[in-house]
Enzyme design. Structure first.
Site, PDB file in Angstrom:
ATOM      1  N   TYR A   1      -2.236  14.925   7.403  1.00 41.63           N
ATOM      2  CA  TYR A   1      -2.848  15.986   6.615  1.00 41.63           C
ATOM      3  C   TYR A   1      -3.056  17.244   7.448  1.00 41.63           C
ATOM      4  O   TYR A   1      -3.026  18.358   6.926  1.00 41.63           O
ATOM      5  CB  TYR A   1      -4.174  15.509   6.020  1.00 41.63           C
ATOM      6  CG  TYR A   1      -4.004  14.628   4.809  1.00 41.63           C
ATOM      7  CD1 TYR A   1      -3.871  15.192   3.541  1.00 41.63           C
ATOM      8  CD2 TYR A   1      -3.949  13.244   4.928  1.00 41.63           C
ATOM      9  CE1 TYR A   1      -3.710  14.390   2.424  1.00 41.63           C
ATOM     10  CE2 TYR A   1      -3.782  12.433   3.814  1.00 41.63           C
ATOM     11  CZ  TYR A   1      -3.657  13.013   2.564  1.00 41.63           C
ATOM     12  OH  TYR A   1      -3.479  12.218   1.456  1.00 41.63           O
TER      13      TYR A   1
ATOM     14  N   GLU B   1      -7.328   6.509   0.166  1.00 36.66           N
ATOM     15  CA  GLU B   1      -6.197   5.831   0.811  1.00 36.66           C
ATOM     16  C   GLU B   1      -6.664   4.823   1.856  1.00 36.66           C
ATOM     17  O   GLU B   1      -6.029   3.778   2.044  1.00 36.66           O
ATOM     18  CB  GLU B   1      -5.270   6.881   1.440  1.00 36.66           C
ATOM     19  CG  GLU B   1      -4.522   7.704   0.388  1.00 36.66           C
ATOM     20  CD  GLU B   1      -3.993   9.028   0.904  1.00 36.66           C
ATOM     21  OE1 GLU B   1      -3.893   9.179   2.145  1.00 36.66           O
ATOM     22  OE2 GLU B   1      -3.695   9.912   0.075  1.00 36.66           O
TER      23      GLU B   1
ATOM     24  N   GLN C   1      10.034   3.990  -5.126  1.00 45.99           N
ATOM     25  CA  GLN C   1       9.088   3.058  -5.740  1.00 45.99           C
ATOM     26  C   GLN C   1       9.704   2.408  -6.976  1.00 45.99           C
ATOM     27  O   GLN C   1      10.389   3.082  -7.754  1.00 45.99           O
ATOM     28  CB  GLN C   1       7.798   3.779  -6.153  1.00 45.99           C
ATOM     29  CG  GLN C   1       6.891   4.159  -4.999  1.00 45.99           C
ATOM     30  CD  GLN C   1       7.303   5.442  -4.317  1.00 45.99           C
ATOM     31  OE1 GLN C   1       7.837   6.342  -4.927  1.00 45.99           O
ATOM     32  NE2 GLN C   1       7.061   5.517  -3.009  1.00 45.99           N
TER      33      GLN C   1
ATOM     34  N   SER D   1       8.573  -0.512 -10.117  1.00 48.77           N
ATOM     35  CA  SER D   1       7.508  -1.318 -10.713  1.00 48.77           C
ATOM     36  C   SER D   1       7.841  -2.803 -10.621  1.00 48.77           C
ATOM     37  O   SER D   1       9.003  -3.205 -10.703  1.00 48.77           O
ATOM     38  CB  SER D   1       7.319  -0.942 -12.181  1.00 48.77           C
ATOM     39  OG  SER D   1       6.832   0.365 -12.295  1.00 48.77           O
TER      40      SER D   1
ATOM     41  N   GLY E   1      10.997   2.761 -17.943  1.00 50.99           N
ATOM     42  CA  GLY E   1       9.543   2.673 -18.023  1.00 50.99           C
ATOM     43  C   GLY E   1       9.066   1.384 -18.664  1.00 50.99           C
ATOM     44  O   GLY E   1       7.871   1.085 -18.656  1.00 50.99           O
TER      45      GLY E   1
END
Length: 397
Positions: A98, A140, A205, A207, A275
């Site tokens: 960050y 996080e 990513q 699912s 989806g």
């Protein structure tokens, strides 16, 4: 929240910053990747960078967060923060990064806005950034404690591969170290990291297409066709090169599109295209826990042949005592009912009072379904969604 002085400064400068935020985010990424090319190679999605979608998502989230702080100073947009926070551990982002982002983001702000960035303006927007960054770091940290340091990365063996449709492959995975499968919630995703021919280690990513408790994990991978932009690097690599016996680097599960485990409220699960994957997991979970309240299943696809995981999708719904399935196809098979062609239209559906809705699919689909649900009396707070890729919901304006 923001100090009174910073809030006044941010409120006064928000129109100018908001108008330039797209240029600022583009300048930021150019500076970041010049200084740290390894981040583009091994962390950021190169396809999203080439298409500009990640830049739009960054711009939208910063502008939305700042606007929220000045409009509702006693409140924090936790839903937005949680969605972002789940993405970061799935990529292995660390708190110290960050500071790197801050350095290059504020250099970009100064480069784009020039003399308008006075010390007071820089201080006020710095306060906005660190309020957002520290909130994300805190969330996080909790997620890392659940998933393991660095995203919980492990090697998994491919123990099954099924061609679901012409463009969707389902991979069944088992921990390569013989250890237990991490507990996930129905609707969550895992990250998969692959090494591409040029040496880049790209992450995507996917699912989990199943309820928790199995000895394996199943993911559905849709091959991404560019259509004017480069084809999906990782999806095409997985389709072409990964088979039973191969190993993949996979993260712990993350994602906040999960069912409330204690609810007996009516549910609506709406999906389009790939989806459908988290919805299959949710339906299986509902079957396992004996959910007996109404469940409305809505799905949109190009054709029956392109409806991935169709047997599971319809099969789990059929096992629920009070479920209805409504599917729309753009290119239906002969004999398909006329009121189930084209785009999703919920006008004829009964949506029970108190329904909680879960959406996953392309943004235009989810926006349209959300608007129809609100029109039917579903509370906006009871409509949850998952975006595959950069979250452009906040960048639409």
């Amino acid at each position: 929240m923001l100090t009174q002085q910073s809030a006044a400064t941010v409120r006064a400068t928000l129109p100018a910053v908001g108008a330039a935020i797209g240029e600022i985010s583009a300048c930021f990424y150019d500076r970041l990747f010049t200084a740290h090319p390894e981040l583009l190679r091994d962390l950021f999605n190169r396809g999203n960078q080439a298409a500009g979608t990640q830049r739009q998502a960054l711009a939208g989230s910063i502008a939305a967060f700042a606007a929220h702080l000045v409009e509702r100073p006693g409140d924090r947009p936790d839903a937005m923060l949680r969605r972002i926070a789940h993405k970061h551990p799935s990529l292995g982002i660390a708190p110290e990064q960050y500071e790197v982002v801050h350095e290059h983001l504020f250099a970009a702000i100064a480069a784009v806005l020039g003399e308008a960035v006075t010390p007071a303006v820089a201080a006020a927007w710095g306060e906005v950034y660190w309020l957002m960054a520290n909130a994300l770091i805190a969330i996080e940290r909790q997620l890392y404690e659940k998933g393991g340091t660095g995203g919980g990365w492990r090697e998994w063996e491919v123990v099954g591969r099924a061609e679901e449709t012409a463009d969707v492959v389902a991979f069944e995975l088992r921990p390569g170290d013989g250890g237990p499968v991490p507990v996930h919630c129905a609707g969550q995703y895992v990250s998969v990291q692959v090494t591409l021919p040029d040496g880049a280690r790209q992450i995507r990513q996917y699912s989990v297409a199943g309820a928790p408790g199995s000895a394996t994990l199943r993911i559905g991978v849709k091959r991404v066709h560019g259509g004017g932009t480069p084809d999906g690097e990782v999806s095409n690599h997985l389709h072409a090169h990964v088979h039973v016996g191969d190993r993949l680097r996979v993260s712990a599960p993350y994602g906040d599109l999960v069912l409330d485990q204690d609810t007996d409220a009516p549910l609506l699960l709406a999906s389009a295209g790939i989806g459908v994957t988290p919805m299959v997991a949710m339906l299986e979970q509902l079957v396992l826990r004996g959910h007996d309240a109404p469940v409305t299943v809505v799905h949109a696809d190009r054709s029956p042949a392109g409806h991935a995981l169709r047997a599971d999708h319809e099969g789990f719904a059929a096992k629920l005592p009070d479920a209805s399935v409504h599917v729309w196809y753009e290119q239906p098979e002969p004999g398909h009912p006329a009121d189930r062609t084209g785009l999703v239209d919920l006008s004829a559906l009964d949506v029970p009072s108190g329904t909680r809705a879960y959406l996953c699919g392309p943004l235009p689909f989810m926006r349209a379904v959300r608007a129809q649900l609100i029109g039917k009396g579903v509370a906006p707070a009871d409509i949850h969604y998952e975006v595959f890729g950069p979250d452009l919901w906040l960048a639409r304006d």
